[in-house]
Design an enzyme around this catalytic site. Structure first.
Site, PDB file in Angstrom:
ATOM      1  N   MET C   1       0.817  -1.206   0.000  1.00 55.34           N
ATOM      2  CA  MET C   1       0.000   0.000   0.000  1.00 55.34           C
ATOM      3  C   MET C   1       0.853   1.259   0.000  1.00 55.34           C
ATOM      4  SD  MET C   1      -3.694   0.411   1.350  1.00 55.34           S
ATOM      5  CE  MET C   1      -3.569  -0.543   2.767  1.00 55.34           C
ATOM      6  N   CYS C   2       2.161   1.064  -0.290  1.00 57.88           N
ATOM      7  CA  CYS C   2       3.039   2.206  -0.529  1.00 57.88           C
ATOM      8  C   CYS C   2       3.534   2.886   0.753  1.00 57.88           C
ATOM      9  CB  CYS C   2       2.382   3.282  -1.399  1.00 57.88           C
ATOM     10  SG  CYS C   2       1.560   2.663  -2.855  1.00 57.88           S
ATOM     11  N   ARG C   3       4.710   3.416   0.661  1.00 57.49           N
ATOM     12  CA  ARG C   3       5.328   4.258   1.681  1.00 57.49           C
ATOM     13  C   ARG C   3       5.949   5.433   0.944  1.00 57.49           C
ATOM     14  NH1 ARG C   3       3.594   3.188   6.603  1.00 57.49           N
ATOM     15  NH2 ARG C   3       1.838   3.264   5.177  1.00 57.49           N
TER      16      ARG C   3
END
Lengths: 279, 279, 279, 279
Positions: C1-3
């Site tokens: 879900m991305c950083r």
């Protein structure tokens, strides 16, 4: 530190073993349970025997979990003998040529482990590759170097013996002077007919290795692919031999020197797997 | 067979030389005019000296013409000394590690050419790399092996001499017995201050090499980047030396052995470029 | 879900924030601590403002942890405003065009989250993009579509207002009929001078968002980059505004419709960060 | 501007058509003879019907000429119906999702050409895709949009009719107002049994298209694969129909509106290929 699976049996599509199981190799690429590296996202490979005289290879640098091609190929490729491997790079580059399996003529090899301190030993391990097989060195990994050294050590005639001779040489290298460098060698080897799966370590604990038989089929894998019964562990310092005849034997595997010391100890412990099926 | 460009001068954005000219390196990647291979689509690389003590590298396996990143980087990166290279692979894999330029410490190298029959000579050329620099061998090309051999032959203290010594060794190898294998060595070398551009061949014609000066700037390239005047050819078997001081000299470059034979012949022909600017 | 991480302050090399910290973005790509997806290996991107009028972009599909280019670029690129993002793909392809950040003219955007059921809503969200900005749609993600919709909703004149209007539209879409689909919108937006960081969710909990100030510098990140003090959380449904002037304000962010209901409630709670520094 | 080949006949390994011929598709990727773009290095794709109910796909962004996987797969994959395509990108990104062929359910499509000014028409062509098939839009090319529009226009029941309806719509778009934008549509379409190959253009000359029959087999290709006899050209504005029954017909293909004008003209000219073999 890589995860792999090897299959030998009736001709089957790869998907049944590589992409579909609950804890398939693809699932393991994202989160393995028994490996030092939980993520095995540094490329992957498929190797198989099919309609062409030479084995087929599909190797990619992207993570297995996001490769659409892999999903299509696992549905459409089928074989009586195939390897699949997801990589967690140790210290060499993420290139296709460094992805497993490696092919040399009729032989195919893949590996989970490492060979001592590669920067210190690289040159000497590469010097173990005979001139005949040096042009086959396409990448820069320790695994490929060991495989090609095994080819030159007589793999075609005596696979287990050649592997033992090379491991014996490696054990000398990692144990010279005051070095006690670790070797982990959990690997699979085949000529398209017979399947050899080694679980060996020196100065370290061995990486995990399991197998399961079902009917004619034999699956060997770094980790069980599901929670169903039937998975058995290959003991440390043993080699599983799944012969073309269908027999499955698990016998001690120790480098030649060590072996002389342990011969009697081990000879009594030969494990015969798949009782009623082994020779 | 590769195309490249090297720049030394006032700090400039790369785009002015790499992406913008009519016949820029990017245009050459799709269609070069003076190369054996018209298409140079087997990867590319940028190398430069900037704010970090070590040189920067950007190498990719996709063709330069379709790389959006390259276009952005050429607009935003600037340097007083940079290399750019588009590759046409001869017989080694298309991997980032096989793309030029190569970096070792403060030194950077790129190459257009090949070294005899690589399968025959590879092992011996690799053995020319000293132990100190062998861990720096990340790829499998002849070019990188030659560069690392040059490093071990004293490149840091005597760049031209070390290159000559290695070329001399190579000439022996390609001329042994009845072999008369070709060597083409059109290459660029720098320590971040001085720029060396070699145009050399043995048993073959040399790959093209041009240069142009403008103000403080020196551009050396496989092919002219535009149709404007000012491009001059570097003669075969010469090295262009663009020193940090701003001087530009073009002097004969012959391997040491051959050189003894041709010393007198060549010594009279030292070409001094950039008259009024050379020493 | 991305950083992701966003930096605004004195001109700095990226490495200090992207590759060097204990829990750097690169480390988070292999194992994040506060994300639904632990592995963020589906590509990454860098975006920055530098010597060229348009922002620079470097986006790659391979995992950030194995990209040598990224390491070199983070050492050599420097900026007063840069974004870095590691991706865990939700349901769209792993392509460079689907990697964040996205650039449109002078504006740059990156996102961690998702927009309801993309297959159901895609067409309607894309129809929110005005004709002017539709040619800028290079990929297929929900994030890029939302950004371009924001552009058309007047982002240039009123960044927070345009974002609120688009979120309001989205909330209508996900709440129509019996649907109560989740929206998670933790994102960063800049014109090269002012930095906006949103933490918003509808029908779901919001993804984490932290910031830290040090001297002139402001770092906003999905997760703290180290265990040192100074990290503060941006509250849910707020936007952090790091203006070019140096002021940092954290104000409620709610879609316009909801806002009318909550206006009084929220207006009393305006949080001013960096006391003595905010206006 | 892309090159492709389609095969229908006895089950064969792909290599016989894709990699082995003198002027194979791989050779054409490096240097085509009859295309506007000589180099077709912006990715490639294979599509085929095999042991799985859904067709298989292998698409890659690197040039076909340097892809080792492609060589292995062409040796090991075999089918009675396969497509292969090398791409020269016009104005959309080099991603796997933009590589041909495209698959939707049982249908497969590949294209050589372009559709007017894509930036002007994109939104309207995409609006021709019905909601049912919009989730199948994985990339951003004009080719995929046209294919999905064809799917929604009744491709399954009436392949040639649906294609004609979509082309008719496109012709209206490119001819509206004072625009006379070119359309080039040289494409292949199949359901796994019947093969349709279109050669059509509006406001432009049509891209080349050839076919050859040998025994049961039918090969359709952008350019002849060798210098042997037997290659025949598909006339402009015709469609070749290679039915599952083995019959091969070449009939006029004109968008419905134009067709009404030209009906009588064309009806007399129906070409029946493979005389004695066609129905």
């Amino acid at each position: 530190m890589c995860r792999w699976i090897a299959y030998r049996g009736e001709t089957r599509a790869f998907e049944q073993y590589v992409t579909e199981p609950v804890h398939s190799l693809i699932a393991q690429s994202l989160r393995s349970l028994e490996a030092t590296a939980r993520t095995n996202g540094d490329g992957f490979g498929l190797g198989w025997y099919g309609i062409h005289p030479e084995p087929g290879l599909y190797r990619e640098t992207r993570p297995a979990w996001s490769d659409e091609n892999l999903r299509y190929l696992c549905r459409h490729l089928e074989s009586h003998m195939f390897f699949a491997h997801v990589r967690a790079a140790t210290c060499t580059a993420v290139t296709r040529q460094n992805c497993h399996p490696f092919v040399c003529g009729q032989w195919m090899f893949m590996h989970n482990g490492f060979i001592g301190s590669w920067n210190r030993l690289r040159r000497r391990v590469e010097s173990m590759i005979s001139d005949e097989f040096y042009p086959s060195r396409l990448g820069t990994t320790d695994s490929e170097a060991v495989f090609l050294a095994m080819m030159g050590a007589g793999l075609v005639e005596d696979p287990v013996g050649a592997t033992r001779r090379v491991m014996s040489e490696l054990c000398k290298l990692v144990n010279e002077e005051d070095y006690r460098e670790p070797v982990r060698f959990t690997s699979a080897l085949t000529n398209g007919h017979d399947l050899f799966a080694f679980r060996f370590a020196e100065n370290d604990s061995a990486n995990s290795l399991y197998y399961r038989t079902a009917g004619d089929g034999l699956v060997v894998a770094s980790e069980p692919l599901d929670r169903e019964s039937g998975w058995e562990e290959v003991p440390t310092n043993h080699v599983l031999i799944g012969a073309a005849s269908g027999s499955i034997d698990i016998v001690p595997f120790l480098p030649s020197e060590l072996r002389q010391l342990g011969e009697e100890r081990w000879s009594a412990q030969t494990v015969v797997a798949g009782a009623g099926k082994g020779k």
